[in-house]
Scaffold this motif. Structure first.
Motif, mmCIF file in Angstrom:
data_model
loop_
_atom_site.group_PDB
_atom_site.id
_atom_site.type_symbol
_atom_site.label_atom_id
_atom_site.label_comp_id
_atom_site.label_asym_id
_atom_site.label_seq_id
_atom_site.Cartn_x
_atom_site.Cartn_y
_atom_site.Cartn_z
ATOM 1 N N GLY A 62 0.844 -1.191 0.000
ATOM 2 C CA GLY A 62 0.000 0.000 0.000
ATOM 3 C C GLY A 62 0.877 1.238 0.000
ATOM 4 N N ASP A 63 0.618 2.162 0.937
ATOM 5 C CA ASP A 63 1.400 3.395 1.046
ATOM 6 C C ASP A 63 2.658 3.240 1.900
ATOM 7 N N LEU A 64 2.876 2.076 2.487
ATOM 8 C CA LEU A 64 4.029 1.857 3.356
ATOM 9 C C LEU A 64 5.253 1.442 2.561
ATOM 10 N N ARG A 65 6.397 1.984 2.947
ATOM 11 C CA ARG A 65 7.667 1.642 2.306
ATOM 12 C C ARG A 65 8.724 1.388 3.368
ATOM 13 N N LEU A 66 9.549 0.371 3.154
ATOM 14 C CA LEU A 66 10.662 0.060 4.037
ATOM 15 C C LEU A 66 11.878 -0.183 3.157
ATOM 16 N N ALA A 67 12.996 0.413 3.535
ATOM 17 C CA ALA A 67 14.247 0.202 2.792
ATOM 18 C C ALA A 67 15.355 -0.095 3.790
ATOM 19 N N ALA A 68 16.224 -1.036 3.438
ATOM 20 C CA ALA A 68 17.354 -1.420 4.300
ATOM 21 C C ALA A 68 18.355 -2.222 3.478
ATOM 22 N N PRO A 69 19.596 -2.286 3.949
ATOM 23 C CA PRO A 69 20.578 -3.133 3.264
ATOM 24 C C PRO A 69 20.262 -4.626 3.388
ATOM 25 N N GLU A 70 19.629 -5.017 4.513
ATOM 26 C CA GLU A 70 19.326 -6.437 4.721
ATOM 27 C C GLU A 70 18.040 -6.597 5.514
ATOM 28 N N VAL A 71 17.203 -7.562 5.100
ATOM 29 C CA VAL A 71 15.970 -7.896 5.828
ATOM 30 C C VAL A 71 15.897 -9.405 5.971
ATOM 31 N N ARG A 72 15.843 -9.866 7.233
ATOM 32 C CA ARG A 72 15.666 -11.287 7.537
ATOM 33 C C ARG A 72 14.171 -11.527 7.742
ATOM 34 N N VAL A 73 13.653 -12.530 7.064
ATOM 35 C CA VAL A 73 12.242 -12.891 7.149
ATOM 36 C C VAL A 73 12.147 -14.258 7.804
ATOM 37 N N THR A 74 11.321 -14.346 8.839
ATOM 38 C CA THR A 74 11.082 -15.627 9.507
ATOM 39 C C THR A 74 9.636 -16.023 9.246
ATOM 40 N N TYR A 75 9.420 -17.287 8.926
ATOM 41 C CA TYR A 75 8.065 -17.739 8.651
ATOM 42 C C TYR A 75 7.743 -18.994 9.459
ATOM 43 N N ALA A 76 6.447 -19.188 9.698
ATOM 44 C CA ALA A 76 5.966 -20.330 10.475
ATOM 45 C C ALA A 76 6.150 -21.617 9.678
ATOM 46 N N ALA A 77 6.670 -22.629 10.325
ATOM 47 C CA ALA A 77 6.944 -23.896 9.657
ATOM 48 C C ALA A 77 5.659 -24.577 9.181
ATOM 49 N N SER A 79 2.437 -23.167 8.591
ATOM 50 C CA SER A 79 1.597 -22.456 7.621
ATOM 51 C C SER A 79 2.386 -21.787 6.503
ATOM 52 N N GLY A 80 3.659 -21.515 6.737
ATOM 53 C CA GLY A 80 4.446 -20.772 5.764
ATOM 54 C C GLY A 80 4.219 -19.270 5.851
ATOM 55 N N ASP A 81 3.384 -18.831 6.803
ATOM 56 C CA ASP A 81 3.112 -17.409 6.984
ATOM 57 C C ASP A 81 4.318 -16.708 7.590
ATOM 58 N N ILE A 82 4.529 -15.489 7.182
ATOM 59 C CA ILE A 82 5.619 -14.698 7.740
ATOM 60 C C ILE A 82 5.253 -14.276 9.151
ATOM 61 N N THR A 83 6.186 -14.478 10.082
ATOM 62 C CA THR A 83 5.951 -14.109 11.475
ATOM 63 C C THR A 83 6.769 -12.903 11.909
ATOM 64 N N ARG A 84 7.903 -12.639 11.227
ATOM 65 C CA ARG A 84 8.776 -11.540 11.659
ATOM 66 C C ARG A 84 9.637 -11.045 10.501
ATOM 67 N N LEU A 85 9.832 -9.721 10.481
ATOM 68 C CA LEU A 85 10.753 -9.073 9.552
ATOM 69 C C LEU A 85 11.760 -8.306 10.389
ATOM 70 N N GLN A 86 13.045 -8.545 10.172
ATOM 71 C CA GLN A 86 14.099 -7.860 10.912
ATOM 72 C C GLN A 86 15.031 -7.184 9.913
ATOM 73 N N ALA A 87 14.996 -5.853 9.916
ATOM 74 C CA ALA A 87 15.808 -5.078 8.984
ATOM 75 C C ALA A 87 17.004 -4.504 9.730
ATOM 76 N N SER A 88 18.161 -4.445 9.040
ATOM 77 C CA SER A 88 19.365 -3.938 9.696
ATOM 78 C C SER A 88 20.249 -3.195 8.705
ATOM 79 N N GLY A 89 21.203 -2.469 9.285
ATOM 80 C CA GLY A 89 22.179 -1.767 8.470
ATOM 81 C C GLY A 89 21.799 -0.346 8.128
ATOM 82 N N GLY A 90 20.773 0.183 8.802
ATOM 83 C CA GLY A 90 20.258 1.510 8.502
ATOM 84 C C GLY A 90 18.936 1.355 7.771
ATOM 85 N N VAL A 91 17.839 1.667 8.456
ATOM 86 C CA VAL A 91 16.503 1.388 7.957
ATOM 87 C C VAL A 91 15.737 2.690 7.752
#
Length: 159
Positions: A62-77, A79-91
């Protein structure tokens, strides 16, 4: 993999904890909006249930934007649904009316919390707020900042 990427960006519902309460009415998420991720690289680790997007990562929903050098995505084993997004390196996190910068961002989709840490800078129009940490509830548009909060409110000049 398509469902995985779609889940990756169901990304924006989080409350903030701290000394200053802020109304972030413009920062809201539509969990049904499509999510788009672009990056230079993608590494998927089925054993840990995670994936790492790296190199000029851009995420939009939608109208949301996120930018970062690296984003780690964790998903539920299961359902395969994403449970967490961890961005680092300057967000950088932005909507049409607000923008925030921090060293790291942790978005927990399960509880809808977005936590920004490290030299947080929030701009709303002409006003700016800084702190060590900010927690945002993207469902309600509320936030709290903590750790040496500083504000600069620009006035119209009209009384």
């Amino acid at each position: 993999m398509t469902r995985f990427l779609a889940i990756v960006l169901t990304l924006c519902a989080t409350p903030l904890l701290a000394q200053t309460n802020i109304d972030l009415g413009g920062i809201r998420a539509d969990p049904n909006a499509p999510v788009e991720v672009t990056a230079d690289n993608l590494k998927v680790d089925q054993d840990t249930g995670s994936a790492v997007f790296s190199g000029n990562v851009k995420i939009g929903q939608g109208d949301l934007r996120l930018a970062a050098p690296e984003v780690r995505v964790t998903y539920a084993a299961t359902s395969g649904d994403i449970t967490r997004l961890q961005a680092s390196g300057g967000v950088t996190f932005a909507t049409a009316t607000e923008a925030a910068e921090a060293e790291t961002a942790d978005y927990n989709l399960a509880d809808g919390m977005l936590t920004l840490d490290g030299a947080v800078l929030l701009t709303q129009g002409k006003s700016a707020l800084s702190s060590d940490s900010m927690v945002v509830n993207l469902n309600t548009g509320t936030a709290q900042m903590s750790g040496r909060v500083k504000t600069v409110f620009q006035q119209d000049g009209n009384n």
